[in-house]
Scaffold this motif. Structure first.
Motif, PDB file in Angstrom:
ATOM      1  N   ASN A  55       0.883  -1.160   0.000  1.00  0.00           N
ATOM      2  CA  ASN A  55       0.000   0.000   0.000  1.00  0.00           C
ATOM      3  C   ASN A  55       0.928   1.218   0.000  1.00  0.00           C
ATOM      4  OD1 ASN A  55      -1.657   2.172   0.783  1.00  0.00           O
ATOM      5  ND2 ASN A  55      -3.022   0.825   1.925  1.00  0.00           N
ATOM      6  N   SER A  58      -0.375   6.220   2.344  1.00  0.00           N
ATOM      7  CA  SER A  58      -1.335   6.223   3.441  1.00  0.00           C
ATOM      8  C   SER A  58      -1.085   7.393   4.372  1.00  0.00           C
ATOM      9  CB  SER A  58      -1.223   4.907   4.238  1.00  0.00           C
ATOM     10  OG  SER A  58      -1.843   5.024   5.504  1.00  0.00           O
ATOM     11  N   THR A  60      -2.452   7.517   7.928  1.00  0.00           N
ATOM     12  CA  THR A  60      -3.251   6.664   8.807  1.00  0.00           C
ATOM     13  C   THR A  60      -4.238   7.455   9.662  1.00  0.00           C
ATOM     14  OG1 THR A  60      -1.385   6.658  10.370  1.00  0.00           O
ATOM     15  CG2 THR A  60      -1.654   4.728   8.949  1.00  0.00           C
ATOM     16  N   ARG A  63      -8.017   7.863   8.876  1.00  0.00           N
ATOM     17  CA  ARG A  63      -8.973   6.763   8.980  1.00  0.00           C
ATOM     18  C   ARG A  63     -10.089   7.083   9.980  1.00  0.00           C
ATOM     19  NH1 ARG A  63     -12.483   3.859   9.688  1.00  0.00           N
ATOM     20  NH2 ARG A  63     -12.589   1.566   9.708  1.00  0.00           N
ATOM     21  N   VAL A 105      -5.386   0.752  11.295  1.00  0.00           N
ATOM     22  CA  VAL A 105      -5.238   0.860   9.844  1.00  0.00           C
ATOM     23  C   VAL A 105      -4.320  -0.237   9.320  1.00  0.00           C
ATOM     24  CG1 VAL A 105      -4.346   2.310   7.985  1.00  0.00           C
ATOM     25  CG2 VAL A 105      -5.766   3.315   9.766  1.00  0.00           C
ATOM     26  N   MET A 109      -5.284  -3.081   6.666  1.00  0.00           N
ATOM     27  CA  MET A 109      -4.538  -3.246   5.421  1.00  0.00           C
ATOM     28  C   MET A 109      -4.120  -4.692   5.218  1.00  0.00           C
ATOM     29  SD  MET A 109      -2.062   0.091   5.350  1.00  0.00           S
ATOM     30  CE  MET A 109      -2.715   1.759   5.189  1.00  0.00           C
ATOM     31  N   GLU A 119       3.977   4.959   4.614  1.00  0.00           N
ATOM     32  CA  GLU A 119       3.217   5.898   5.461  1.00  0.00           C
ATOM     33  C   GLU A 119       3.746   7.311   5.247  1.00  0.00           C
ATOM     34  OE1 GLU A 119       0.470   7.536   8.104  1.00  0.00           O
ATOM     35  OE2 GLU A 119       0.492   5.651   6.972  1.00  0.00           O
ATOM     36  N   CYS A 293      -4.415   6.354  -6.091  1.00  0.00           N
ATOM     37  CA  CYS A 293      -5.263   6.120  -4.914  1.00  0.00           C
ATOM     38  C   CYS A 293      -6.714   6.251  -5.347  1.00  0.00           C
ATOM     39  CB  CYS A 293      -4.914   7.126  -3.818  1.00  0.00           C
ATOM     40  SG  CYS A 293      -3.157   7.175  -3.404  1.00  0.00           S
ATOM     41  N   THR A 296      -9.771   7.119  -2.824  1.00  0.00           N
ATOM     42  CA  THR A 296      -9.696   8.486  -2.307  1.00  0.00           C
ATOM     43  C   THR A 296      -9.885   9.500  -3.414  1.00  0.00           C
ATOM     44  OG1 THR A 296      -8.290   7.881  -0.437  1.00  0.00           O
ATOM     45  CG2 THR A 296      -8.185  10.161  -1.172  1.00  0.00           C
ATOM     46  N   SER A 321      -4.060   3.573  -0.246  1.00  0.00           N
ATOM     47  CA  SER A 321      -5.379   3.867   0.330  1.00  0.00           C
ATOM     48  C   SER A 321      -5.490   5.305   0.826  1.00  0.00           C
ATOM     49  CB  SER A 321      -5.702   2.891   1.465  1.00  0.00           C
ATOM     50  OG  SER A 321      -4.709   2.939   2.478  1.00  0.00           O
ATOM     51  N   ASN A 324      -7.700   6.614   3.605  1.00  0.00           N
ATOM     52  CA  ASN A 324      -8.198   5.442   4.345  1.00  0.00           C
ATOM     53  C   ASN A 324      -9.685   5.540   4.662  1.00  0.00           C
ATOM     54  OD1 ASN A 324      -5.668   3.902   4.629  1.00  0.00           O
ATOM     55  ND2 ASN A 324      -5.002   5.715   5.753  1.00  0.00           N
ATOM     56  N   ILE A 327     -10.592   0.888   3.207  1.00  0.00           N
ATOM     57  CA  ILE A 327      -9.371   0.118   2.989  1.00  0.00           C
ATOM     58  C   ILE A 327      -9.766  -1.203   2.350  1.00  0.00           C
ATOM     59  CG2 ILE A 327      -7.369  -0.973   4.062  1.00  0.00           C
ATOM     60  CD1 ILE A 327      -7.612   1.165   6.287  1.00  0.00           C
TER      61      ILE A 327
END
Length: 456
Positions: A55, A58, A60, A63, A105, A109, A119, A293, A296, A321, A324, A327
């Motif tokens: 992924n 992200s 996180t 989320r 998250v 995932m 990240e 993505c 999103t 993602s 998020n 996911i």
């Protein structure tokens, strides 16, 4: 030595039956096909084994905002109105909540079939921009969440110096992001210290947030001081961004970056949604990865990627993602294809010539995602990291399909419920469809968001 037996597996050179893998120190060290007699009981036995995806993008903490921005306010709704709530959210986020949200998250995932994550971490400071005593306090929280869940982590500390194109001052929630180049390099070093306690496959790259959040001289300085590792950047996500950068720098964002930076295999350009044909071909030729993505991008109304031209130019891509809000690996891939179909009023778009769209999407995202996060993965082969996902090919959504249609079924007919097992660099984190740490992680998340939402 751990072993994995699969009734069938998608290897780098095609499908194989009765496959036995030997795993040591997180890597595949042995691979045999056509194993007589099948499983012996001394190994983990699965139905169908695939290379697991990374992924690649992200945030996180976002989320916990999922579902909070789907109410239409007066006037035109866009990315920029969504961002207003995100800044309000940031005004209350604590280090403990950052860790609890990130851990959930990462569990979600892996249960969706991802083995690793890039990240894109840009919340660094306290409210108002004051430093924590440990500059990498929040980076360490992300590392702790990765340690708790076993996901393969590529931490990408974000350089965010300005509040908008033309070196506008930071304001409001942006103050928690802000670093000048010198402090950013200090942060990267401190983040490397936090990640050093994780398994060897974890690493640190850098993420100049966007051309609007940095400036040419700062970008050049940071790149010169970080000659190795992944480099990720948001680019050309919104038409307003393209217009602002064009007015300020005299060129469109992708155009400017390709002309002024050594964009190569290290780079992952996130979104790259609004590109000209020349920019599309130039990005493909650079061998950088387009970090797409689709969920999103659809949620924020960004627009579709220029997929056919990019594939024709041999462009590399992966999926992430991002916010998020949802996911789902399977949904990410199908949304990518469906966005192309809706724009072009045509079917089976994301494939060169004749062939399987699902195979193009899945295998392309596997190798492109691995490149983007700097992992020797994306294929099942000797020497690669054991980033693996097992699916149930006898699930009702897949049972009618032969091997040649299985990845099509995974991308277009199945949900993530077909995932039975996931290994992240050999760490068997998802078993029988459930993450081994889910219960504890979910309890912590529920407590964190209850306190966070109560304070909104």
């Amino acid at each position: 030595m751990p072993q994995i037996f699969a009734k069938k597996a998608r290897l780098a050179d095609g499908w194989a039956q009765n496959v036995l893998l030997d795993v040591k120190d997180g890597r595949i060290v042995g691979l045999r096909t056509g194993v007589a007699g099948g499983a012996t009981g001394g190994e983990t036995s699965v139905d169908c084994l695939l290379p697991a995806l990374a992924n690649l993008h992200s945030h996180t903490f976002q989320r916990a905002m999922a579902g909070m921005t789907e109410y239409r306010a007066a006037g035109r709704e866009s990315f920029w109105t969504w961002r207003t709530l995100m800044y309000r959210f940031l005004d209350r986020l604590t280090p403990e909540q950052v860790q609890a949200i990130a851990a959930l998250v990462f569990v979600e995932m892996q249960e969706a079939g991802y083995a690793s994550v890039g990240e894109f971490h840009y919340v660094h400071h306290q409210l108002g921009g004051q430093r924590y005593d440990d500059l990498a306090e929040l980076s360490a929280r992300i590392a702790a969440a990765a340690d708790q869940t076993g996901i393969g982590l590529t931490l990408l500390p974000v350089l965010y110096t300005y509040g908008g194109a033309g070196q506008q001052a930071l304001a409001g929630g942006q103050l928690r992001f802000g670093n000048d180049p010198a402090q950013f390099l200090e942060l990267v070093s401190a983040a490397q210290g936090a990640v050093a306690a994780l398994p060897d496959d974890a690493q640190v790259g850098i993420a100049p947030h966007s051309l609007r959040a940095t400036c040419p001289s700062d970008l050049a300085q940071v790149l010169a001081q970080t000659p190795q590792g992944p480099v990720h950047m948001h680019i050309s996500e919104q038409p307003a961004e393209v217009e602002q950068i064009s007015t300020w720098l005299g060129a469109r964002p992708v155009e400017w970056l390709l002309q002024n930076a050594d964009v190569n295999e290290r780079w992952c350009l996130i979104h790259a949604t609004h590109m000209t044909q020349a920019e599309t071909i130039g990005l493909a030729k650079s061998k950088a990865v387009a970090g797409l993505c689709p969920i999103t991008e659809a949620n924020l109304g960004d627009g579709p990627f220029n997929g056919p031209a990019y594939l024709t130019a041999q462009g590399r891509f992966g999926v992430g993602s991002d916010s998020n809000v949802r996911i789902s690996l399977t949904e990410e891939l199908r949304t990518l294809e469906y966005s192309q179909r809706l724009r072009d009023v045509e079917r089976n778009v994301m494939v060169l010539g004749e062939g399987s769209v699902g195979e193009t999407l899945y295998l392309g995202a596997a190798t492109g995602g691995a490149q983007a996060v700097g992992r020797d993965a994306g294929e099942i082969r000797i020497g690669a990291l054991a980033d693996l996902v097992a699916i149930d090919s006898q699930h009702v959504s897949l049972c009618a399909l032969g091997d040649d249609k299985l990845l099509d079924g995974l991308c277009f007919a199945a949900s993530d419920a077909v995932v039975t097992d996931v290994w992240s660099a050999g760490r068997h984190q998802v078993q029988n469809g459930r993450h081994v740490a889910r219960d504890a992680v979910e309890r912590a998340y529920r407590g964190a968001v209850a306190a966070l939402v109560a304070d909104l």
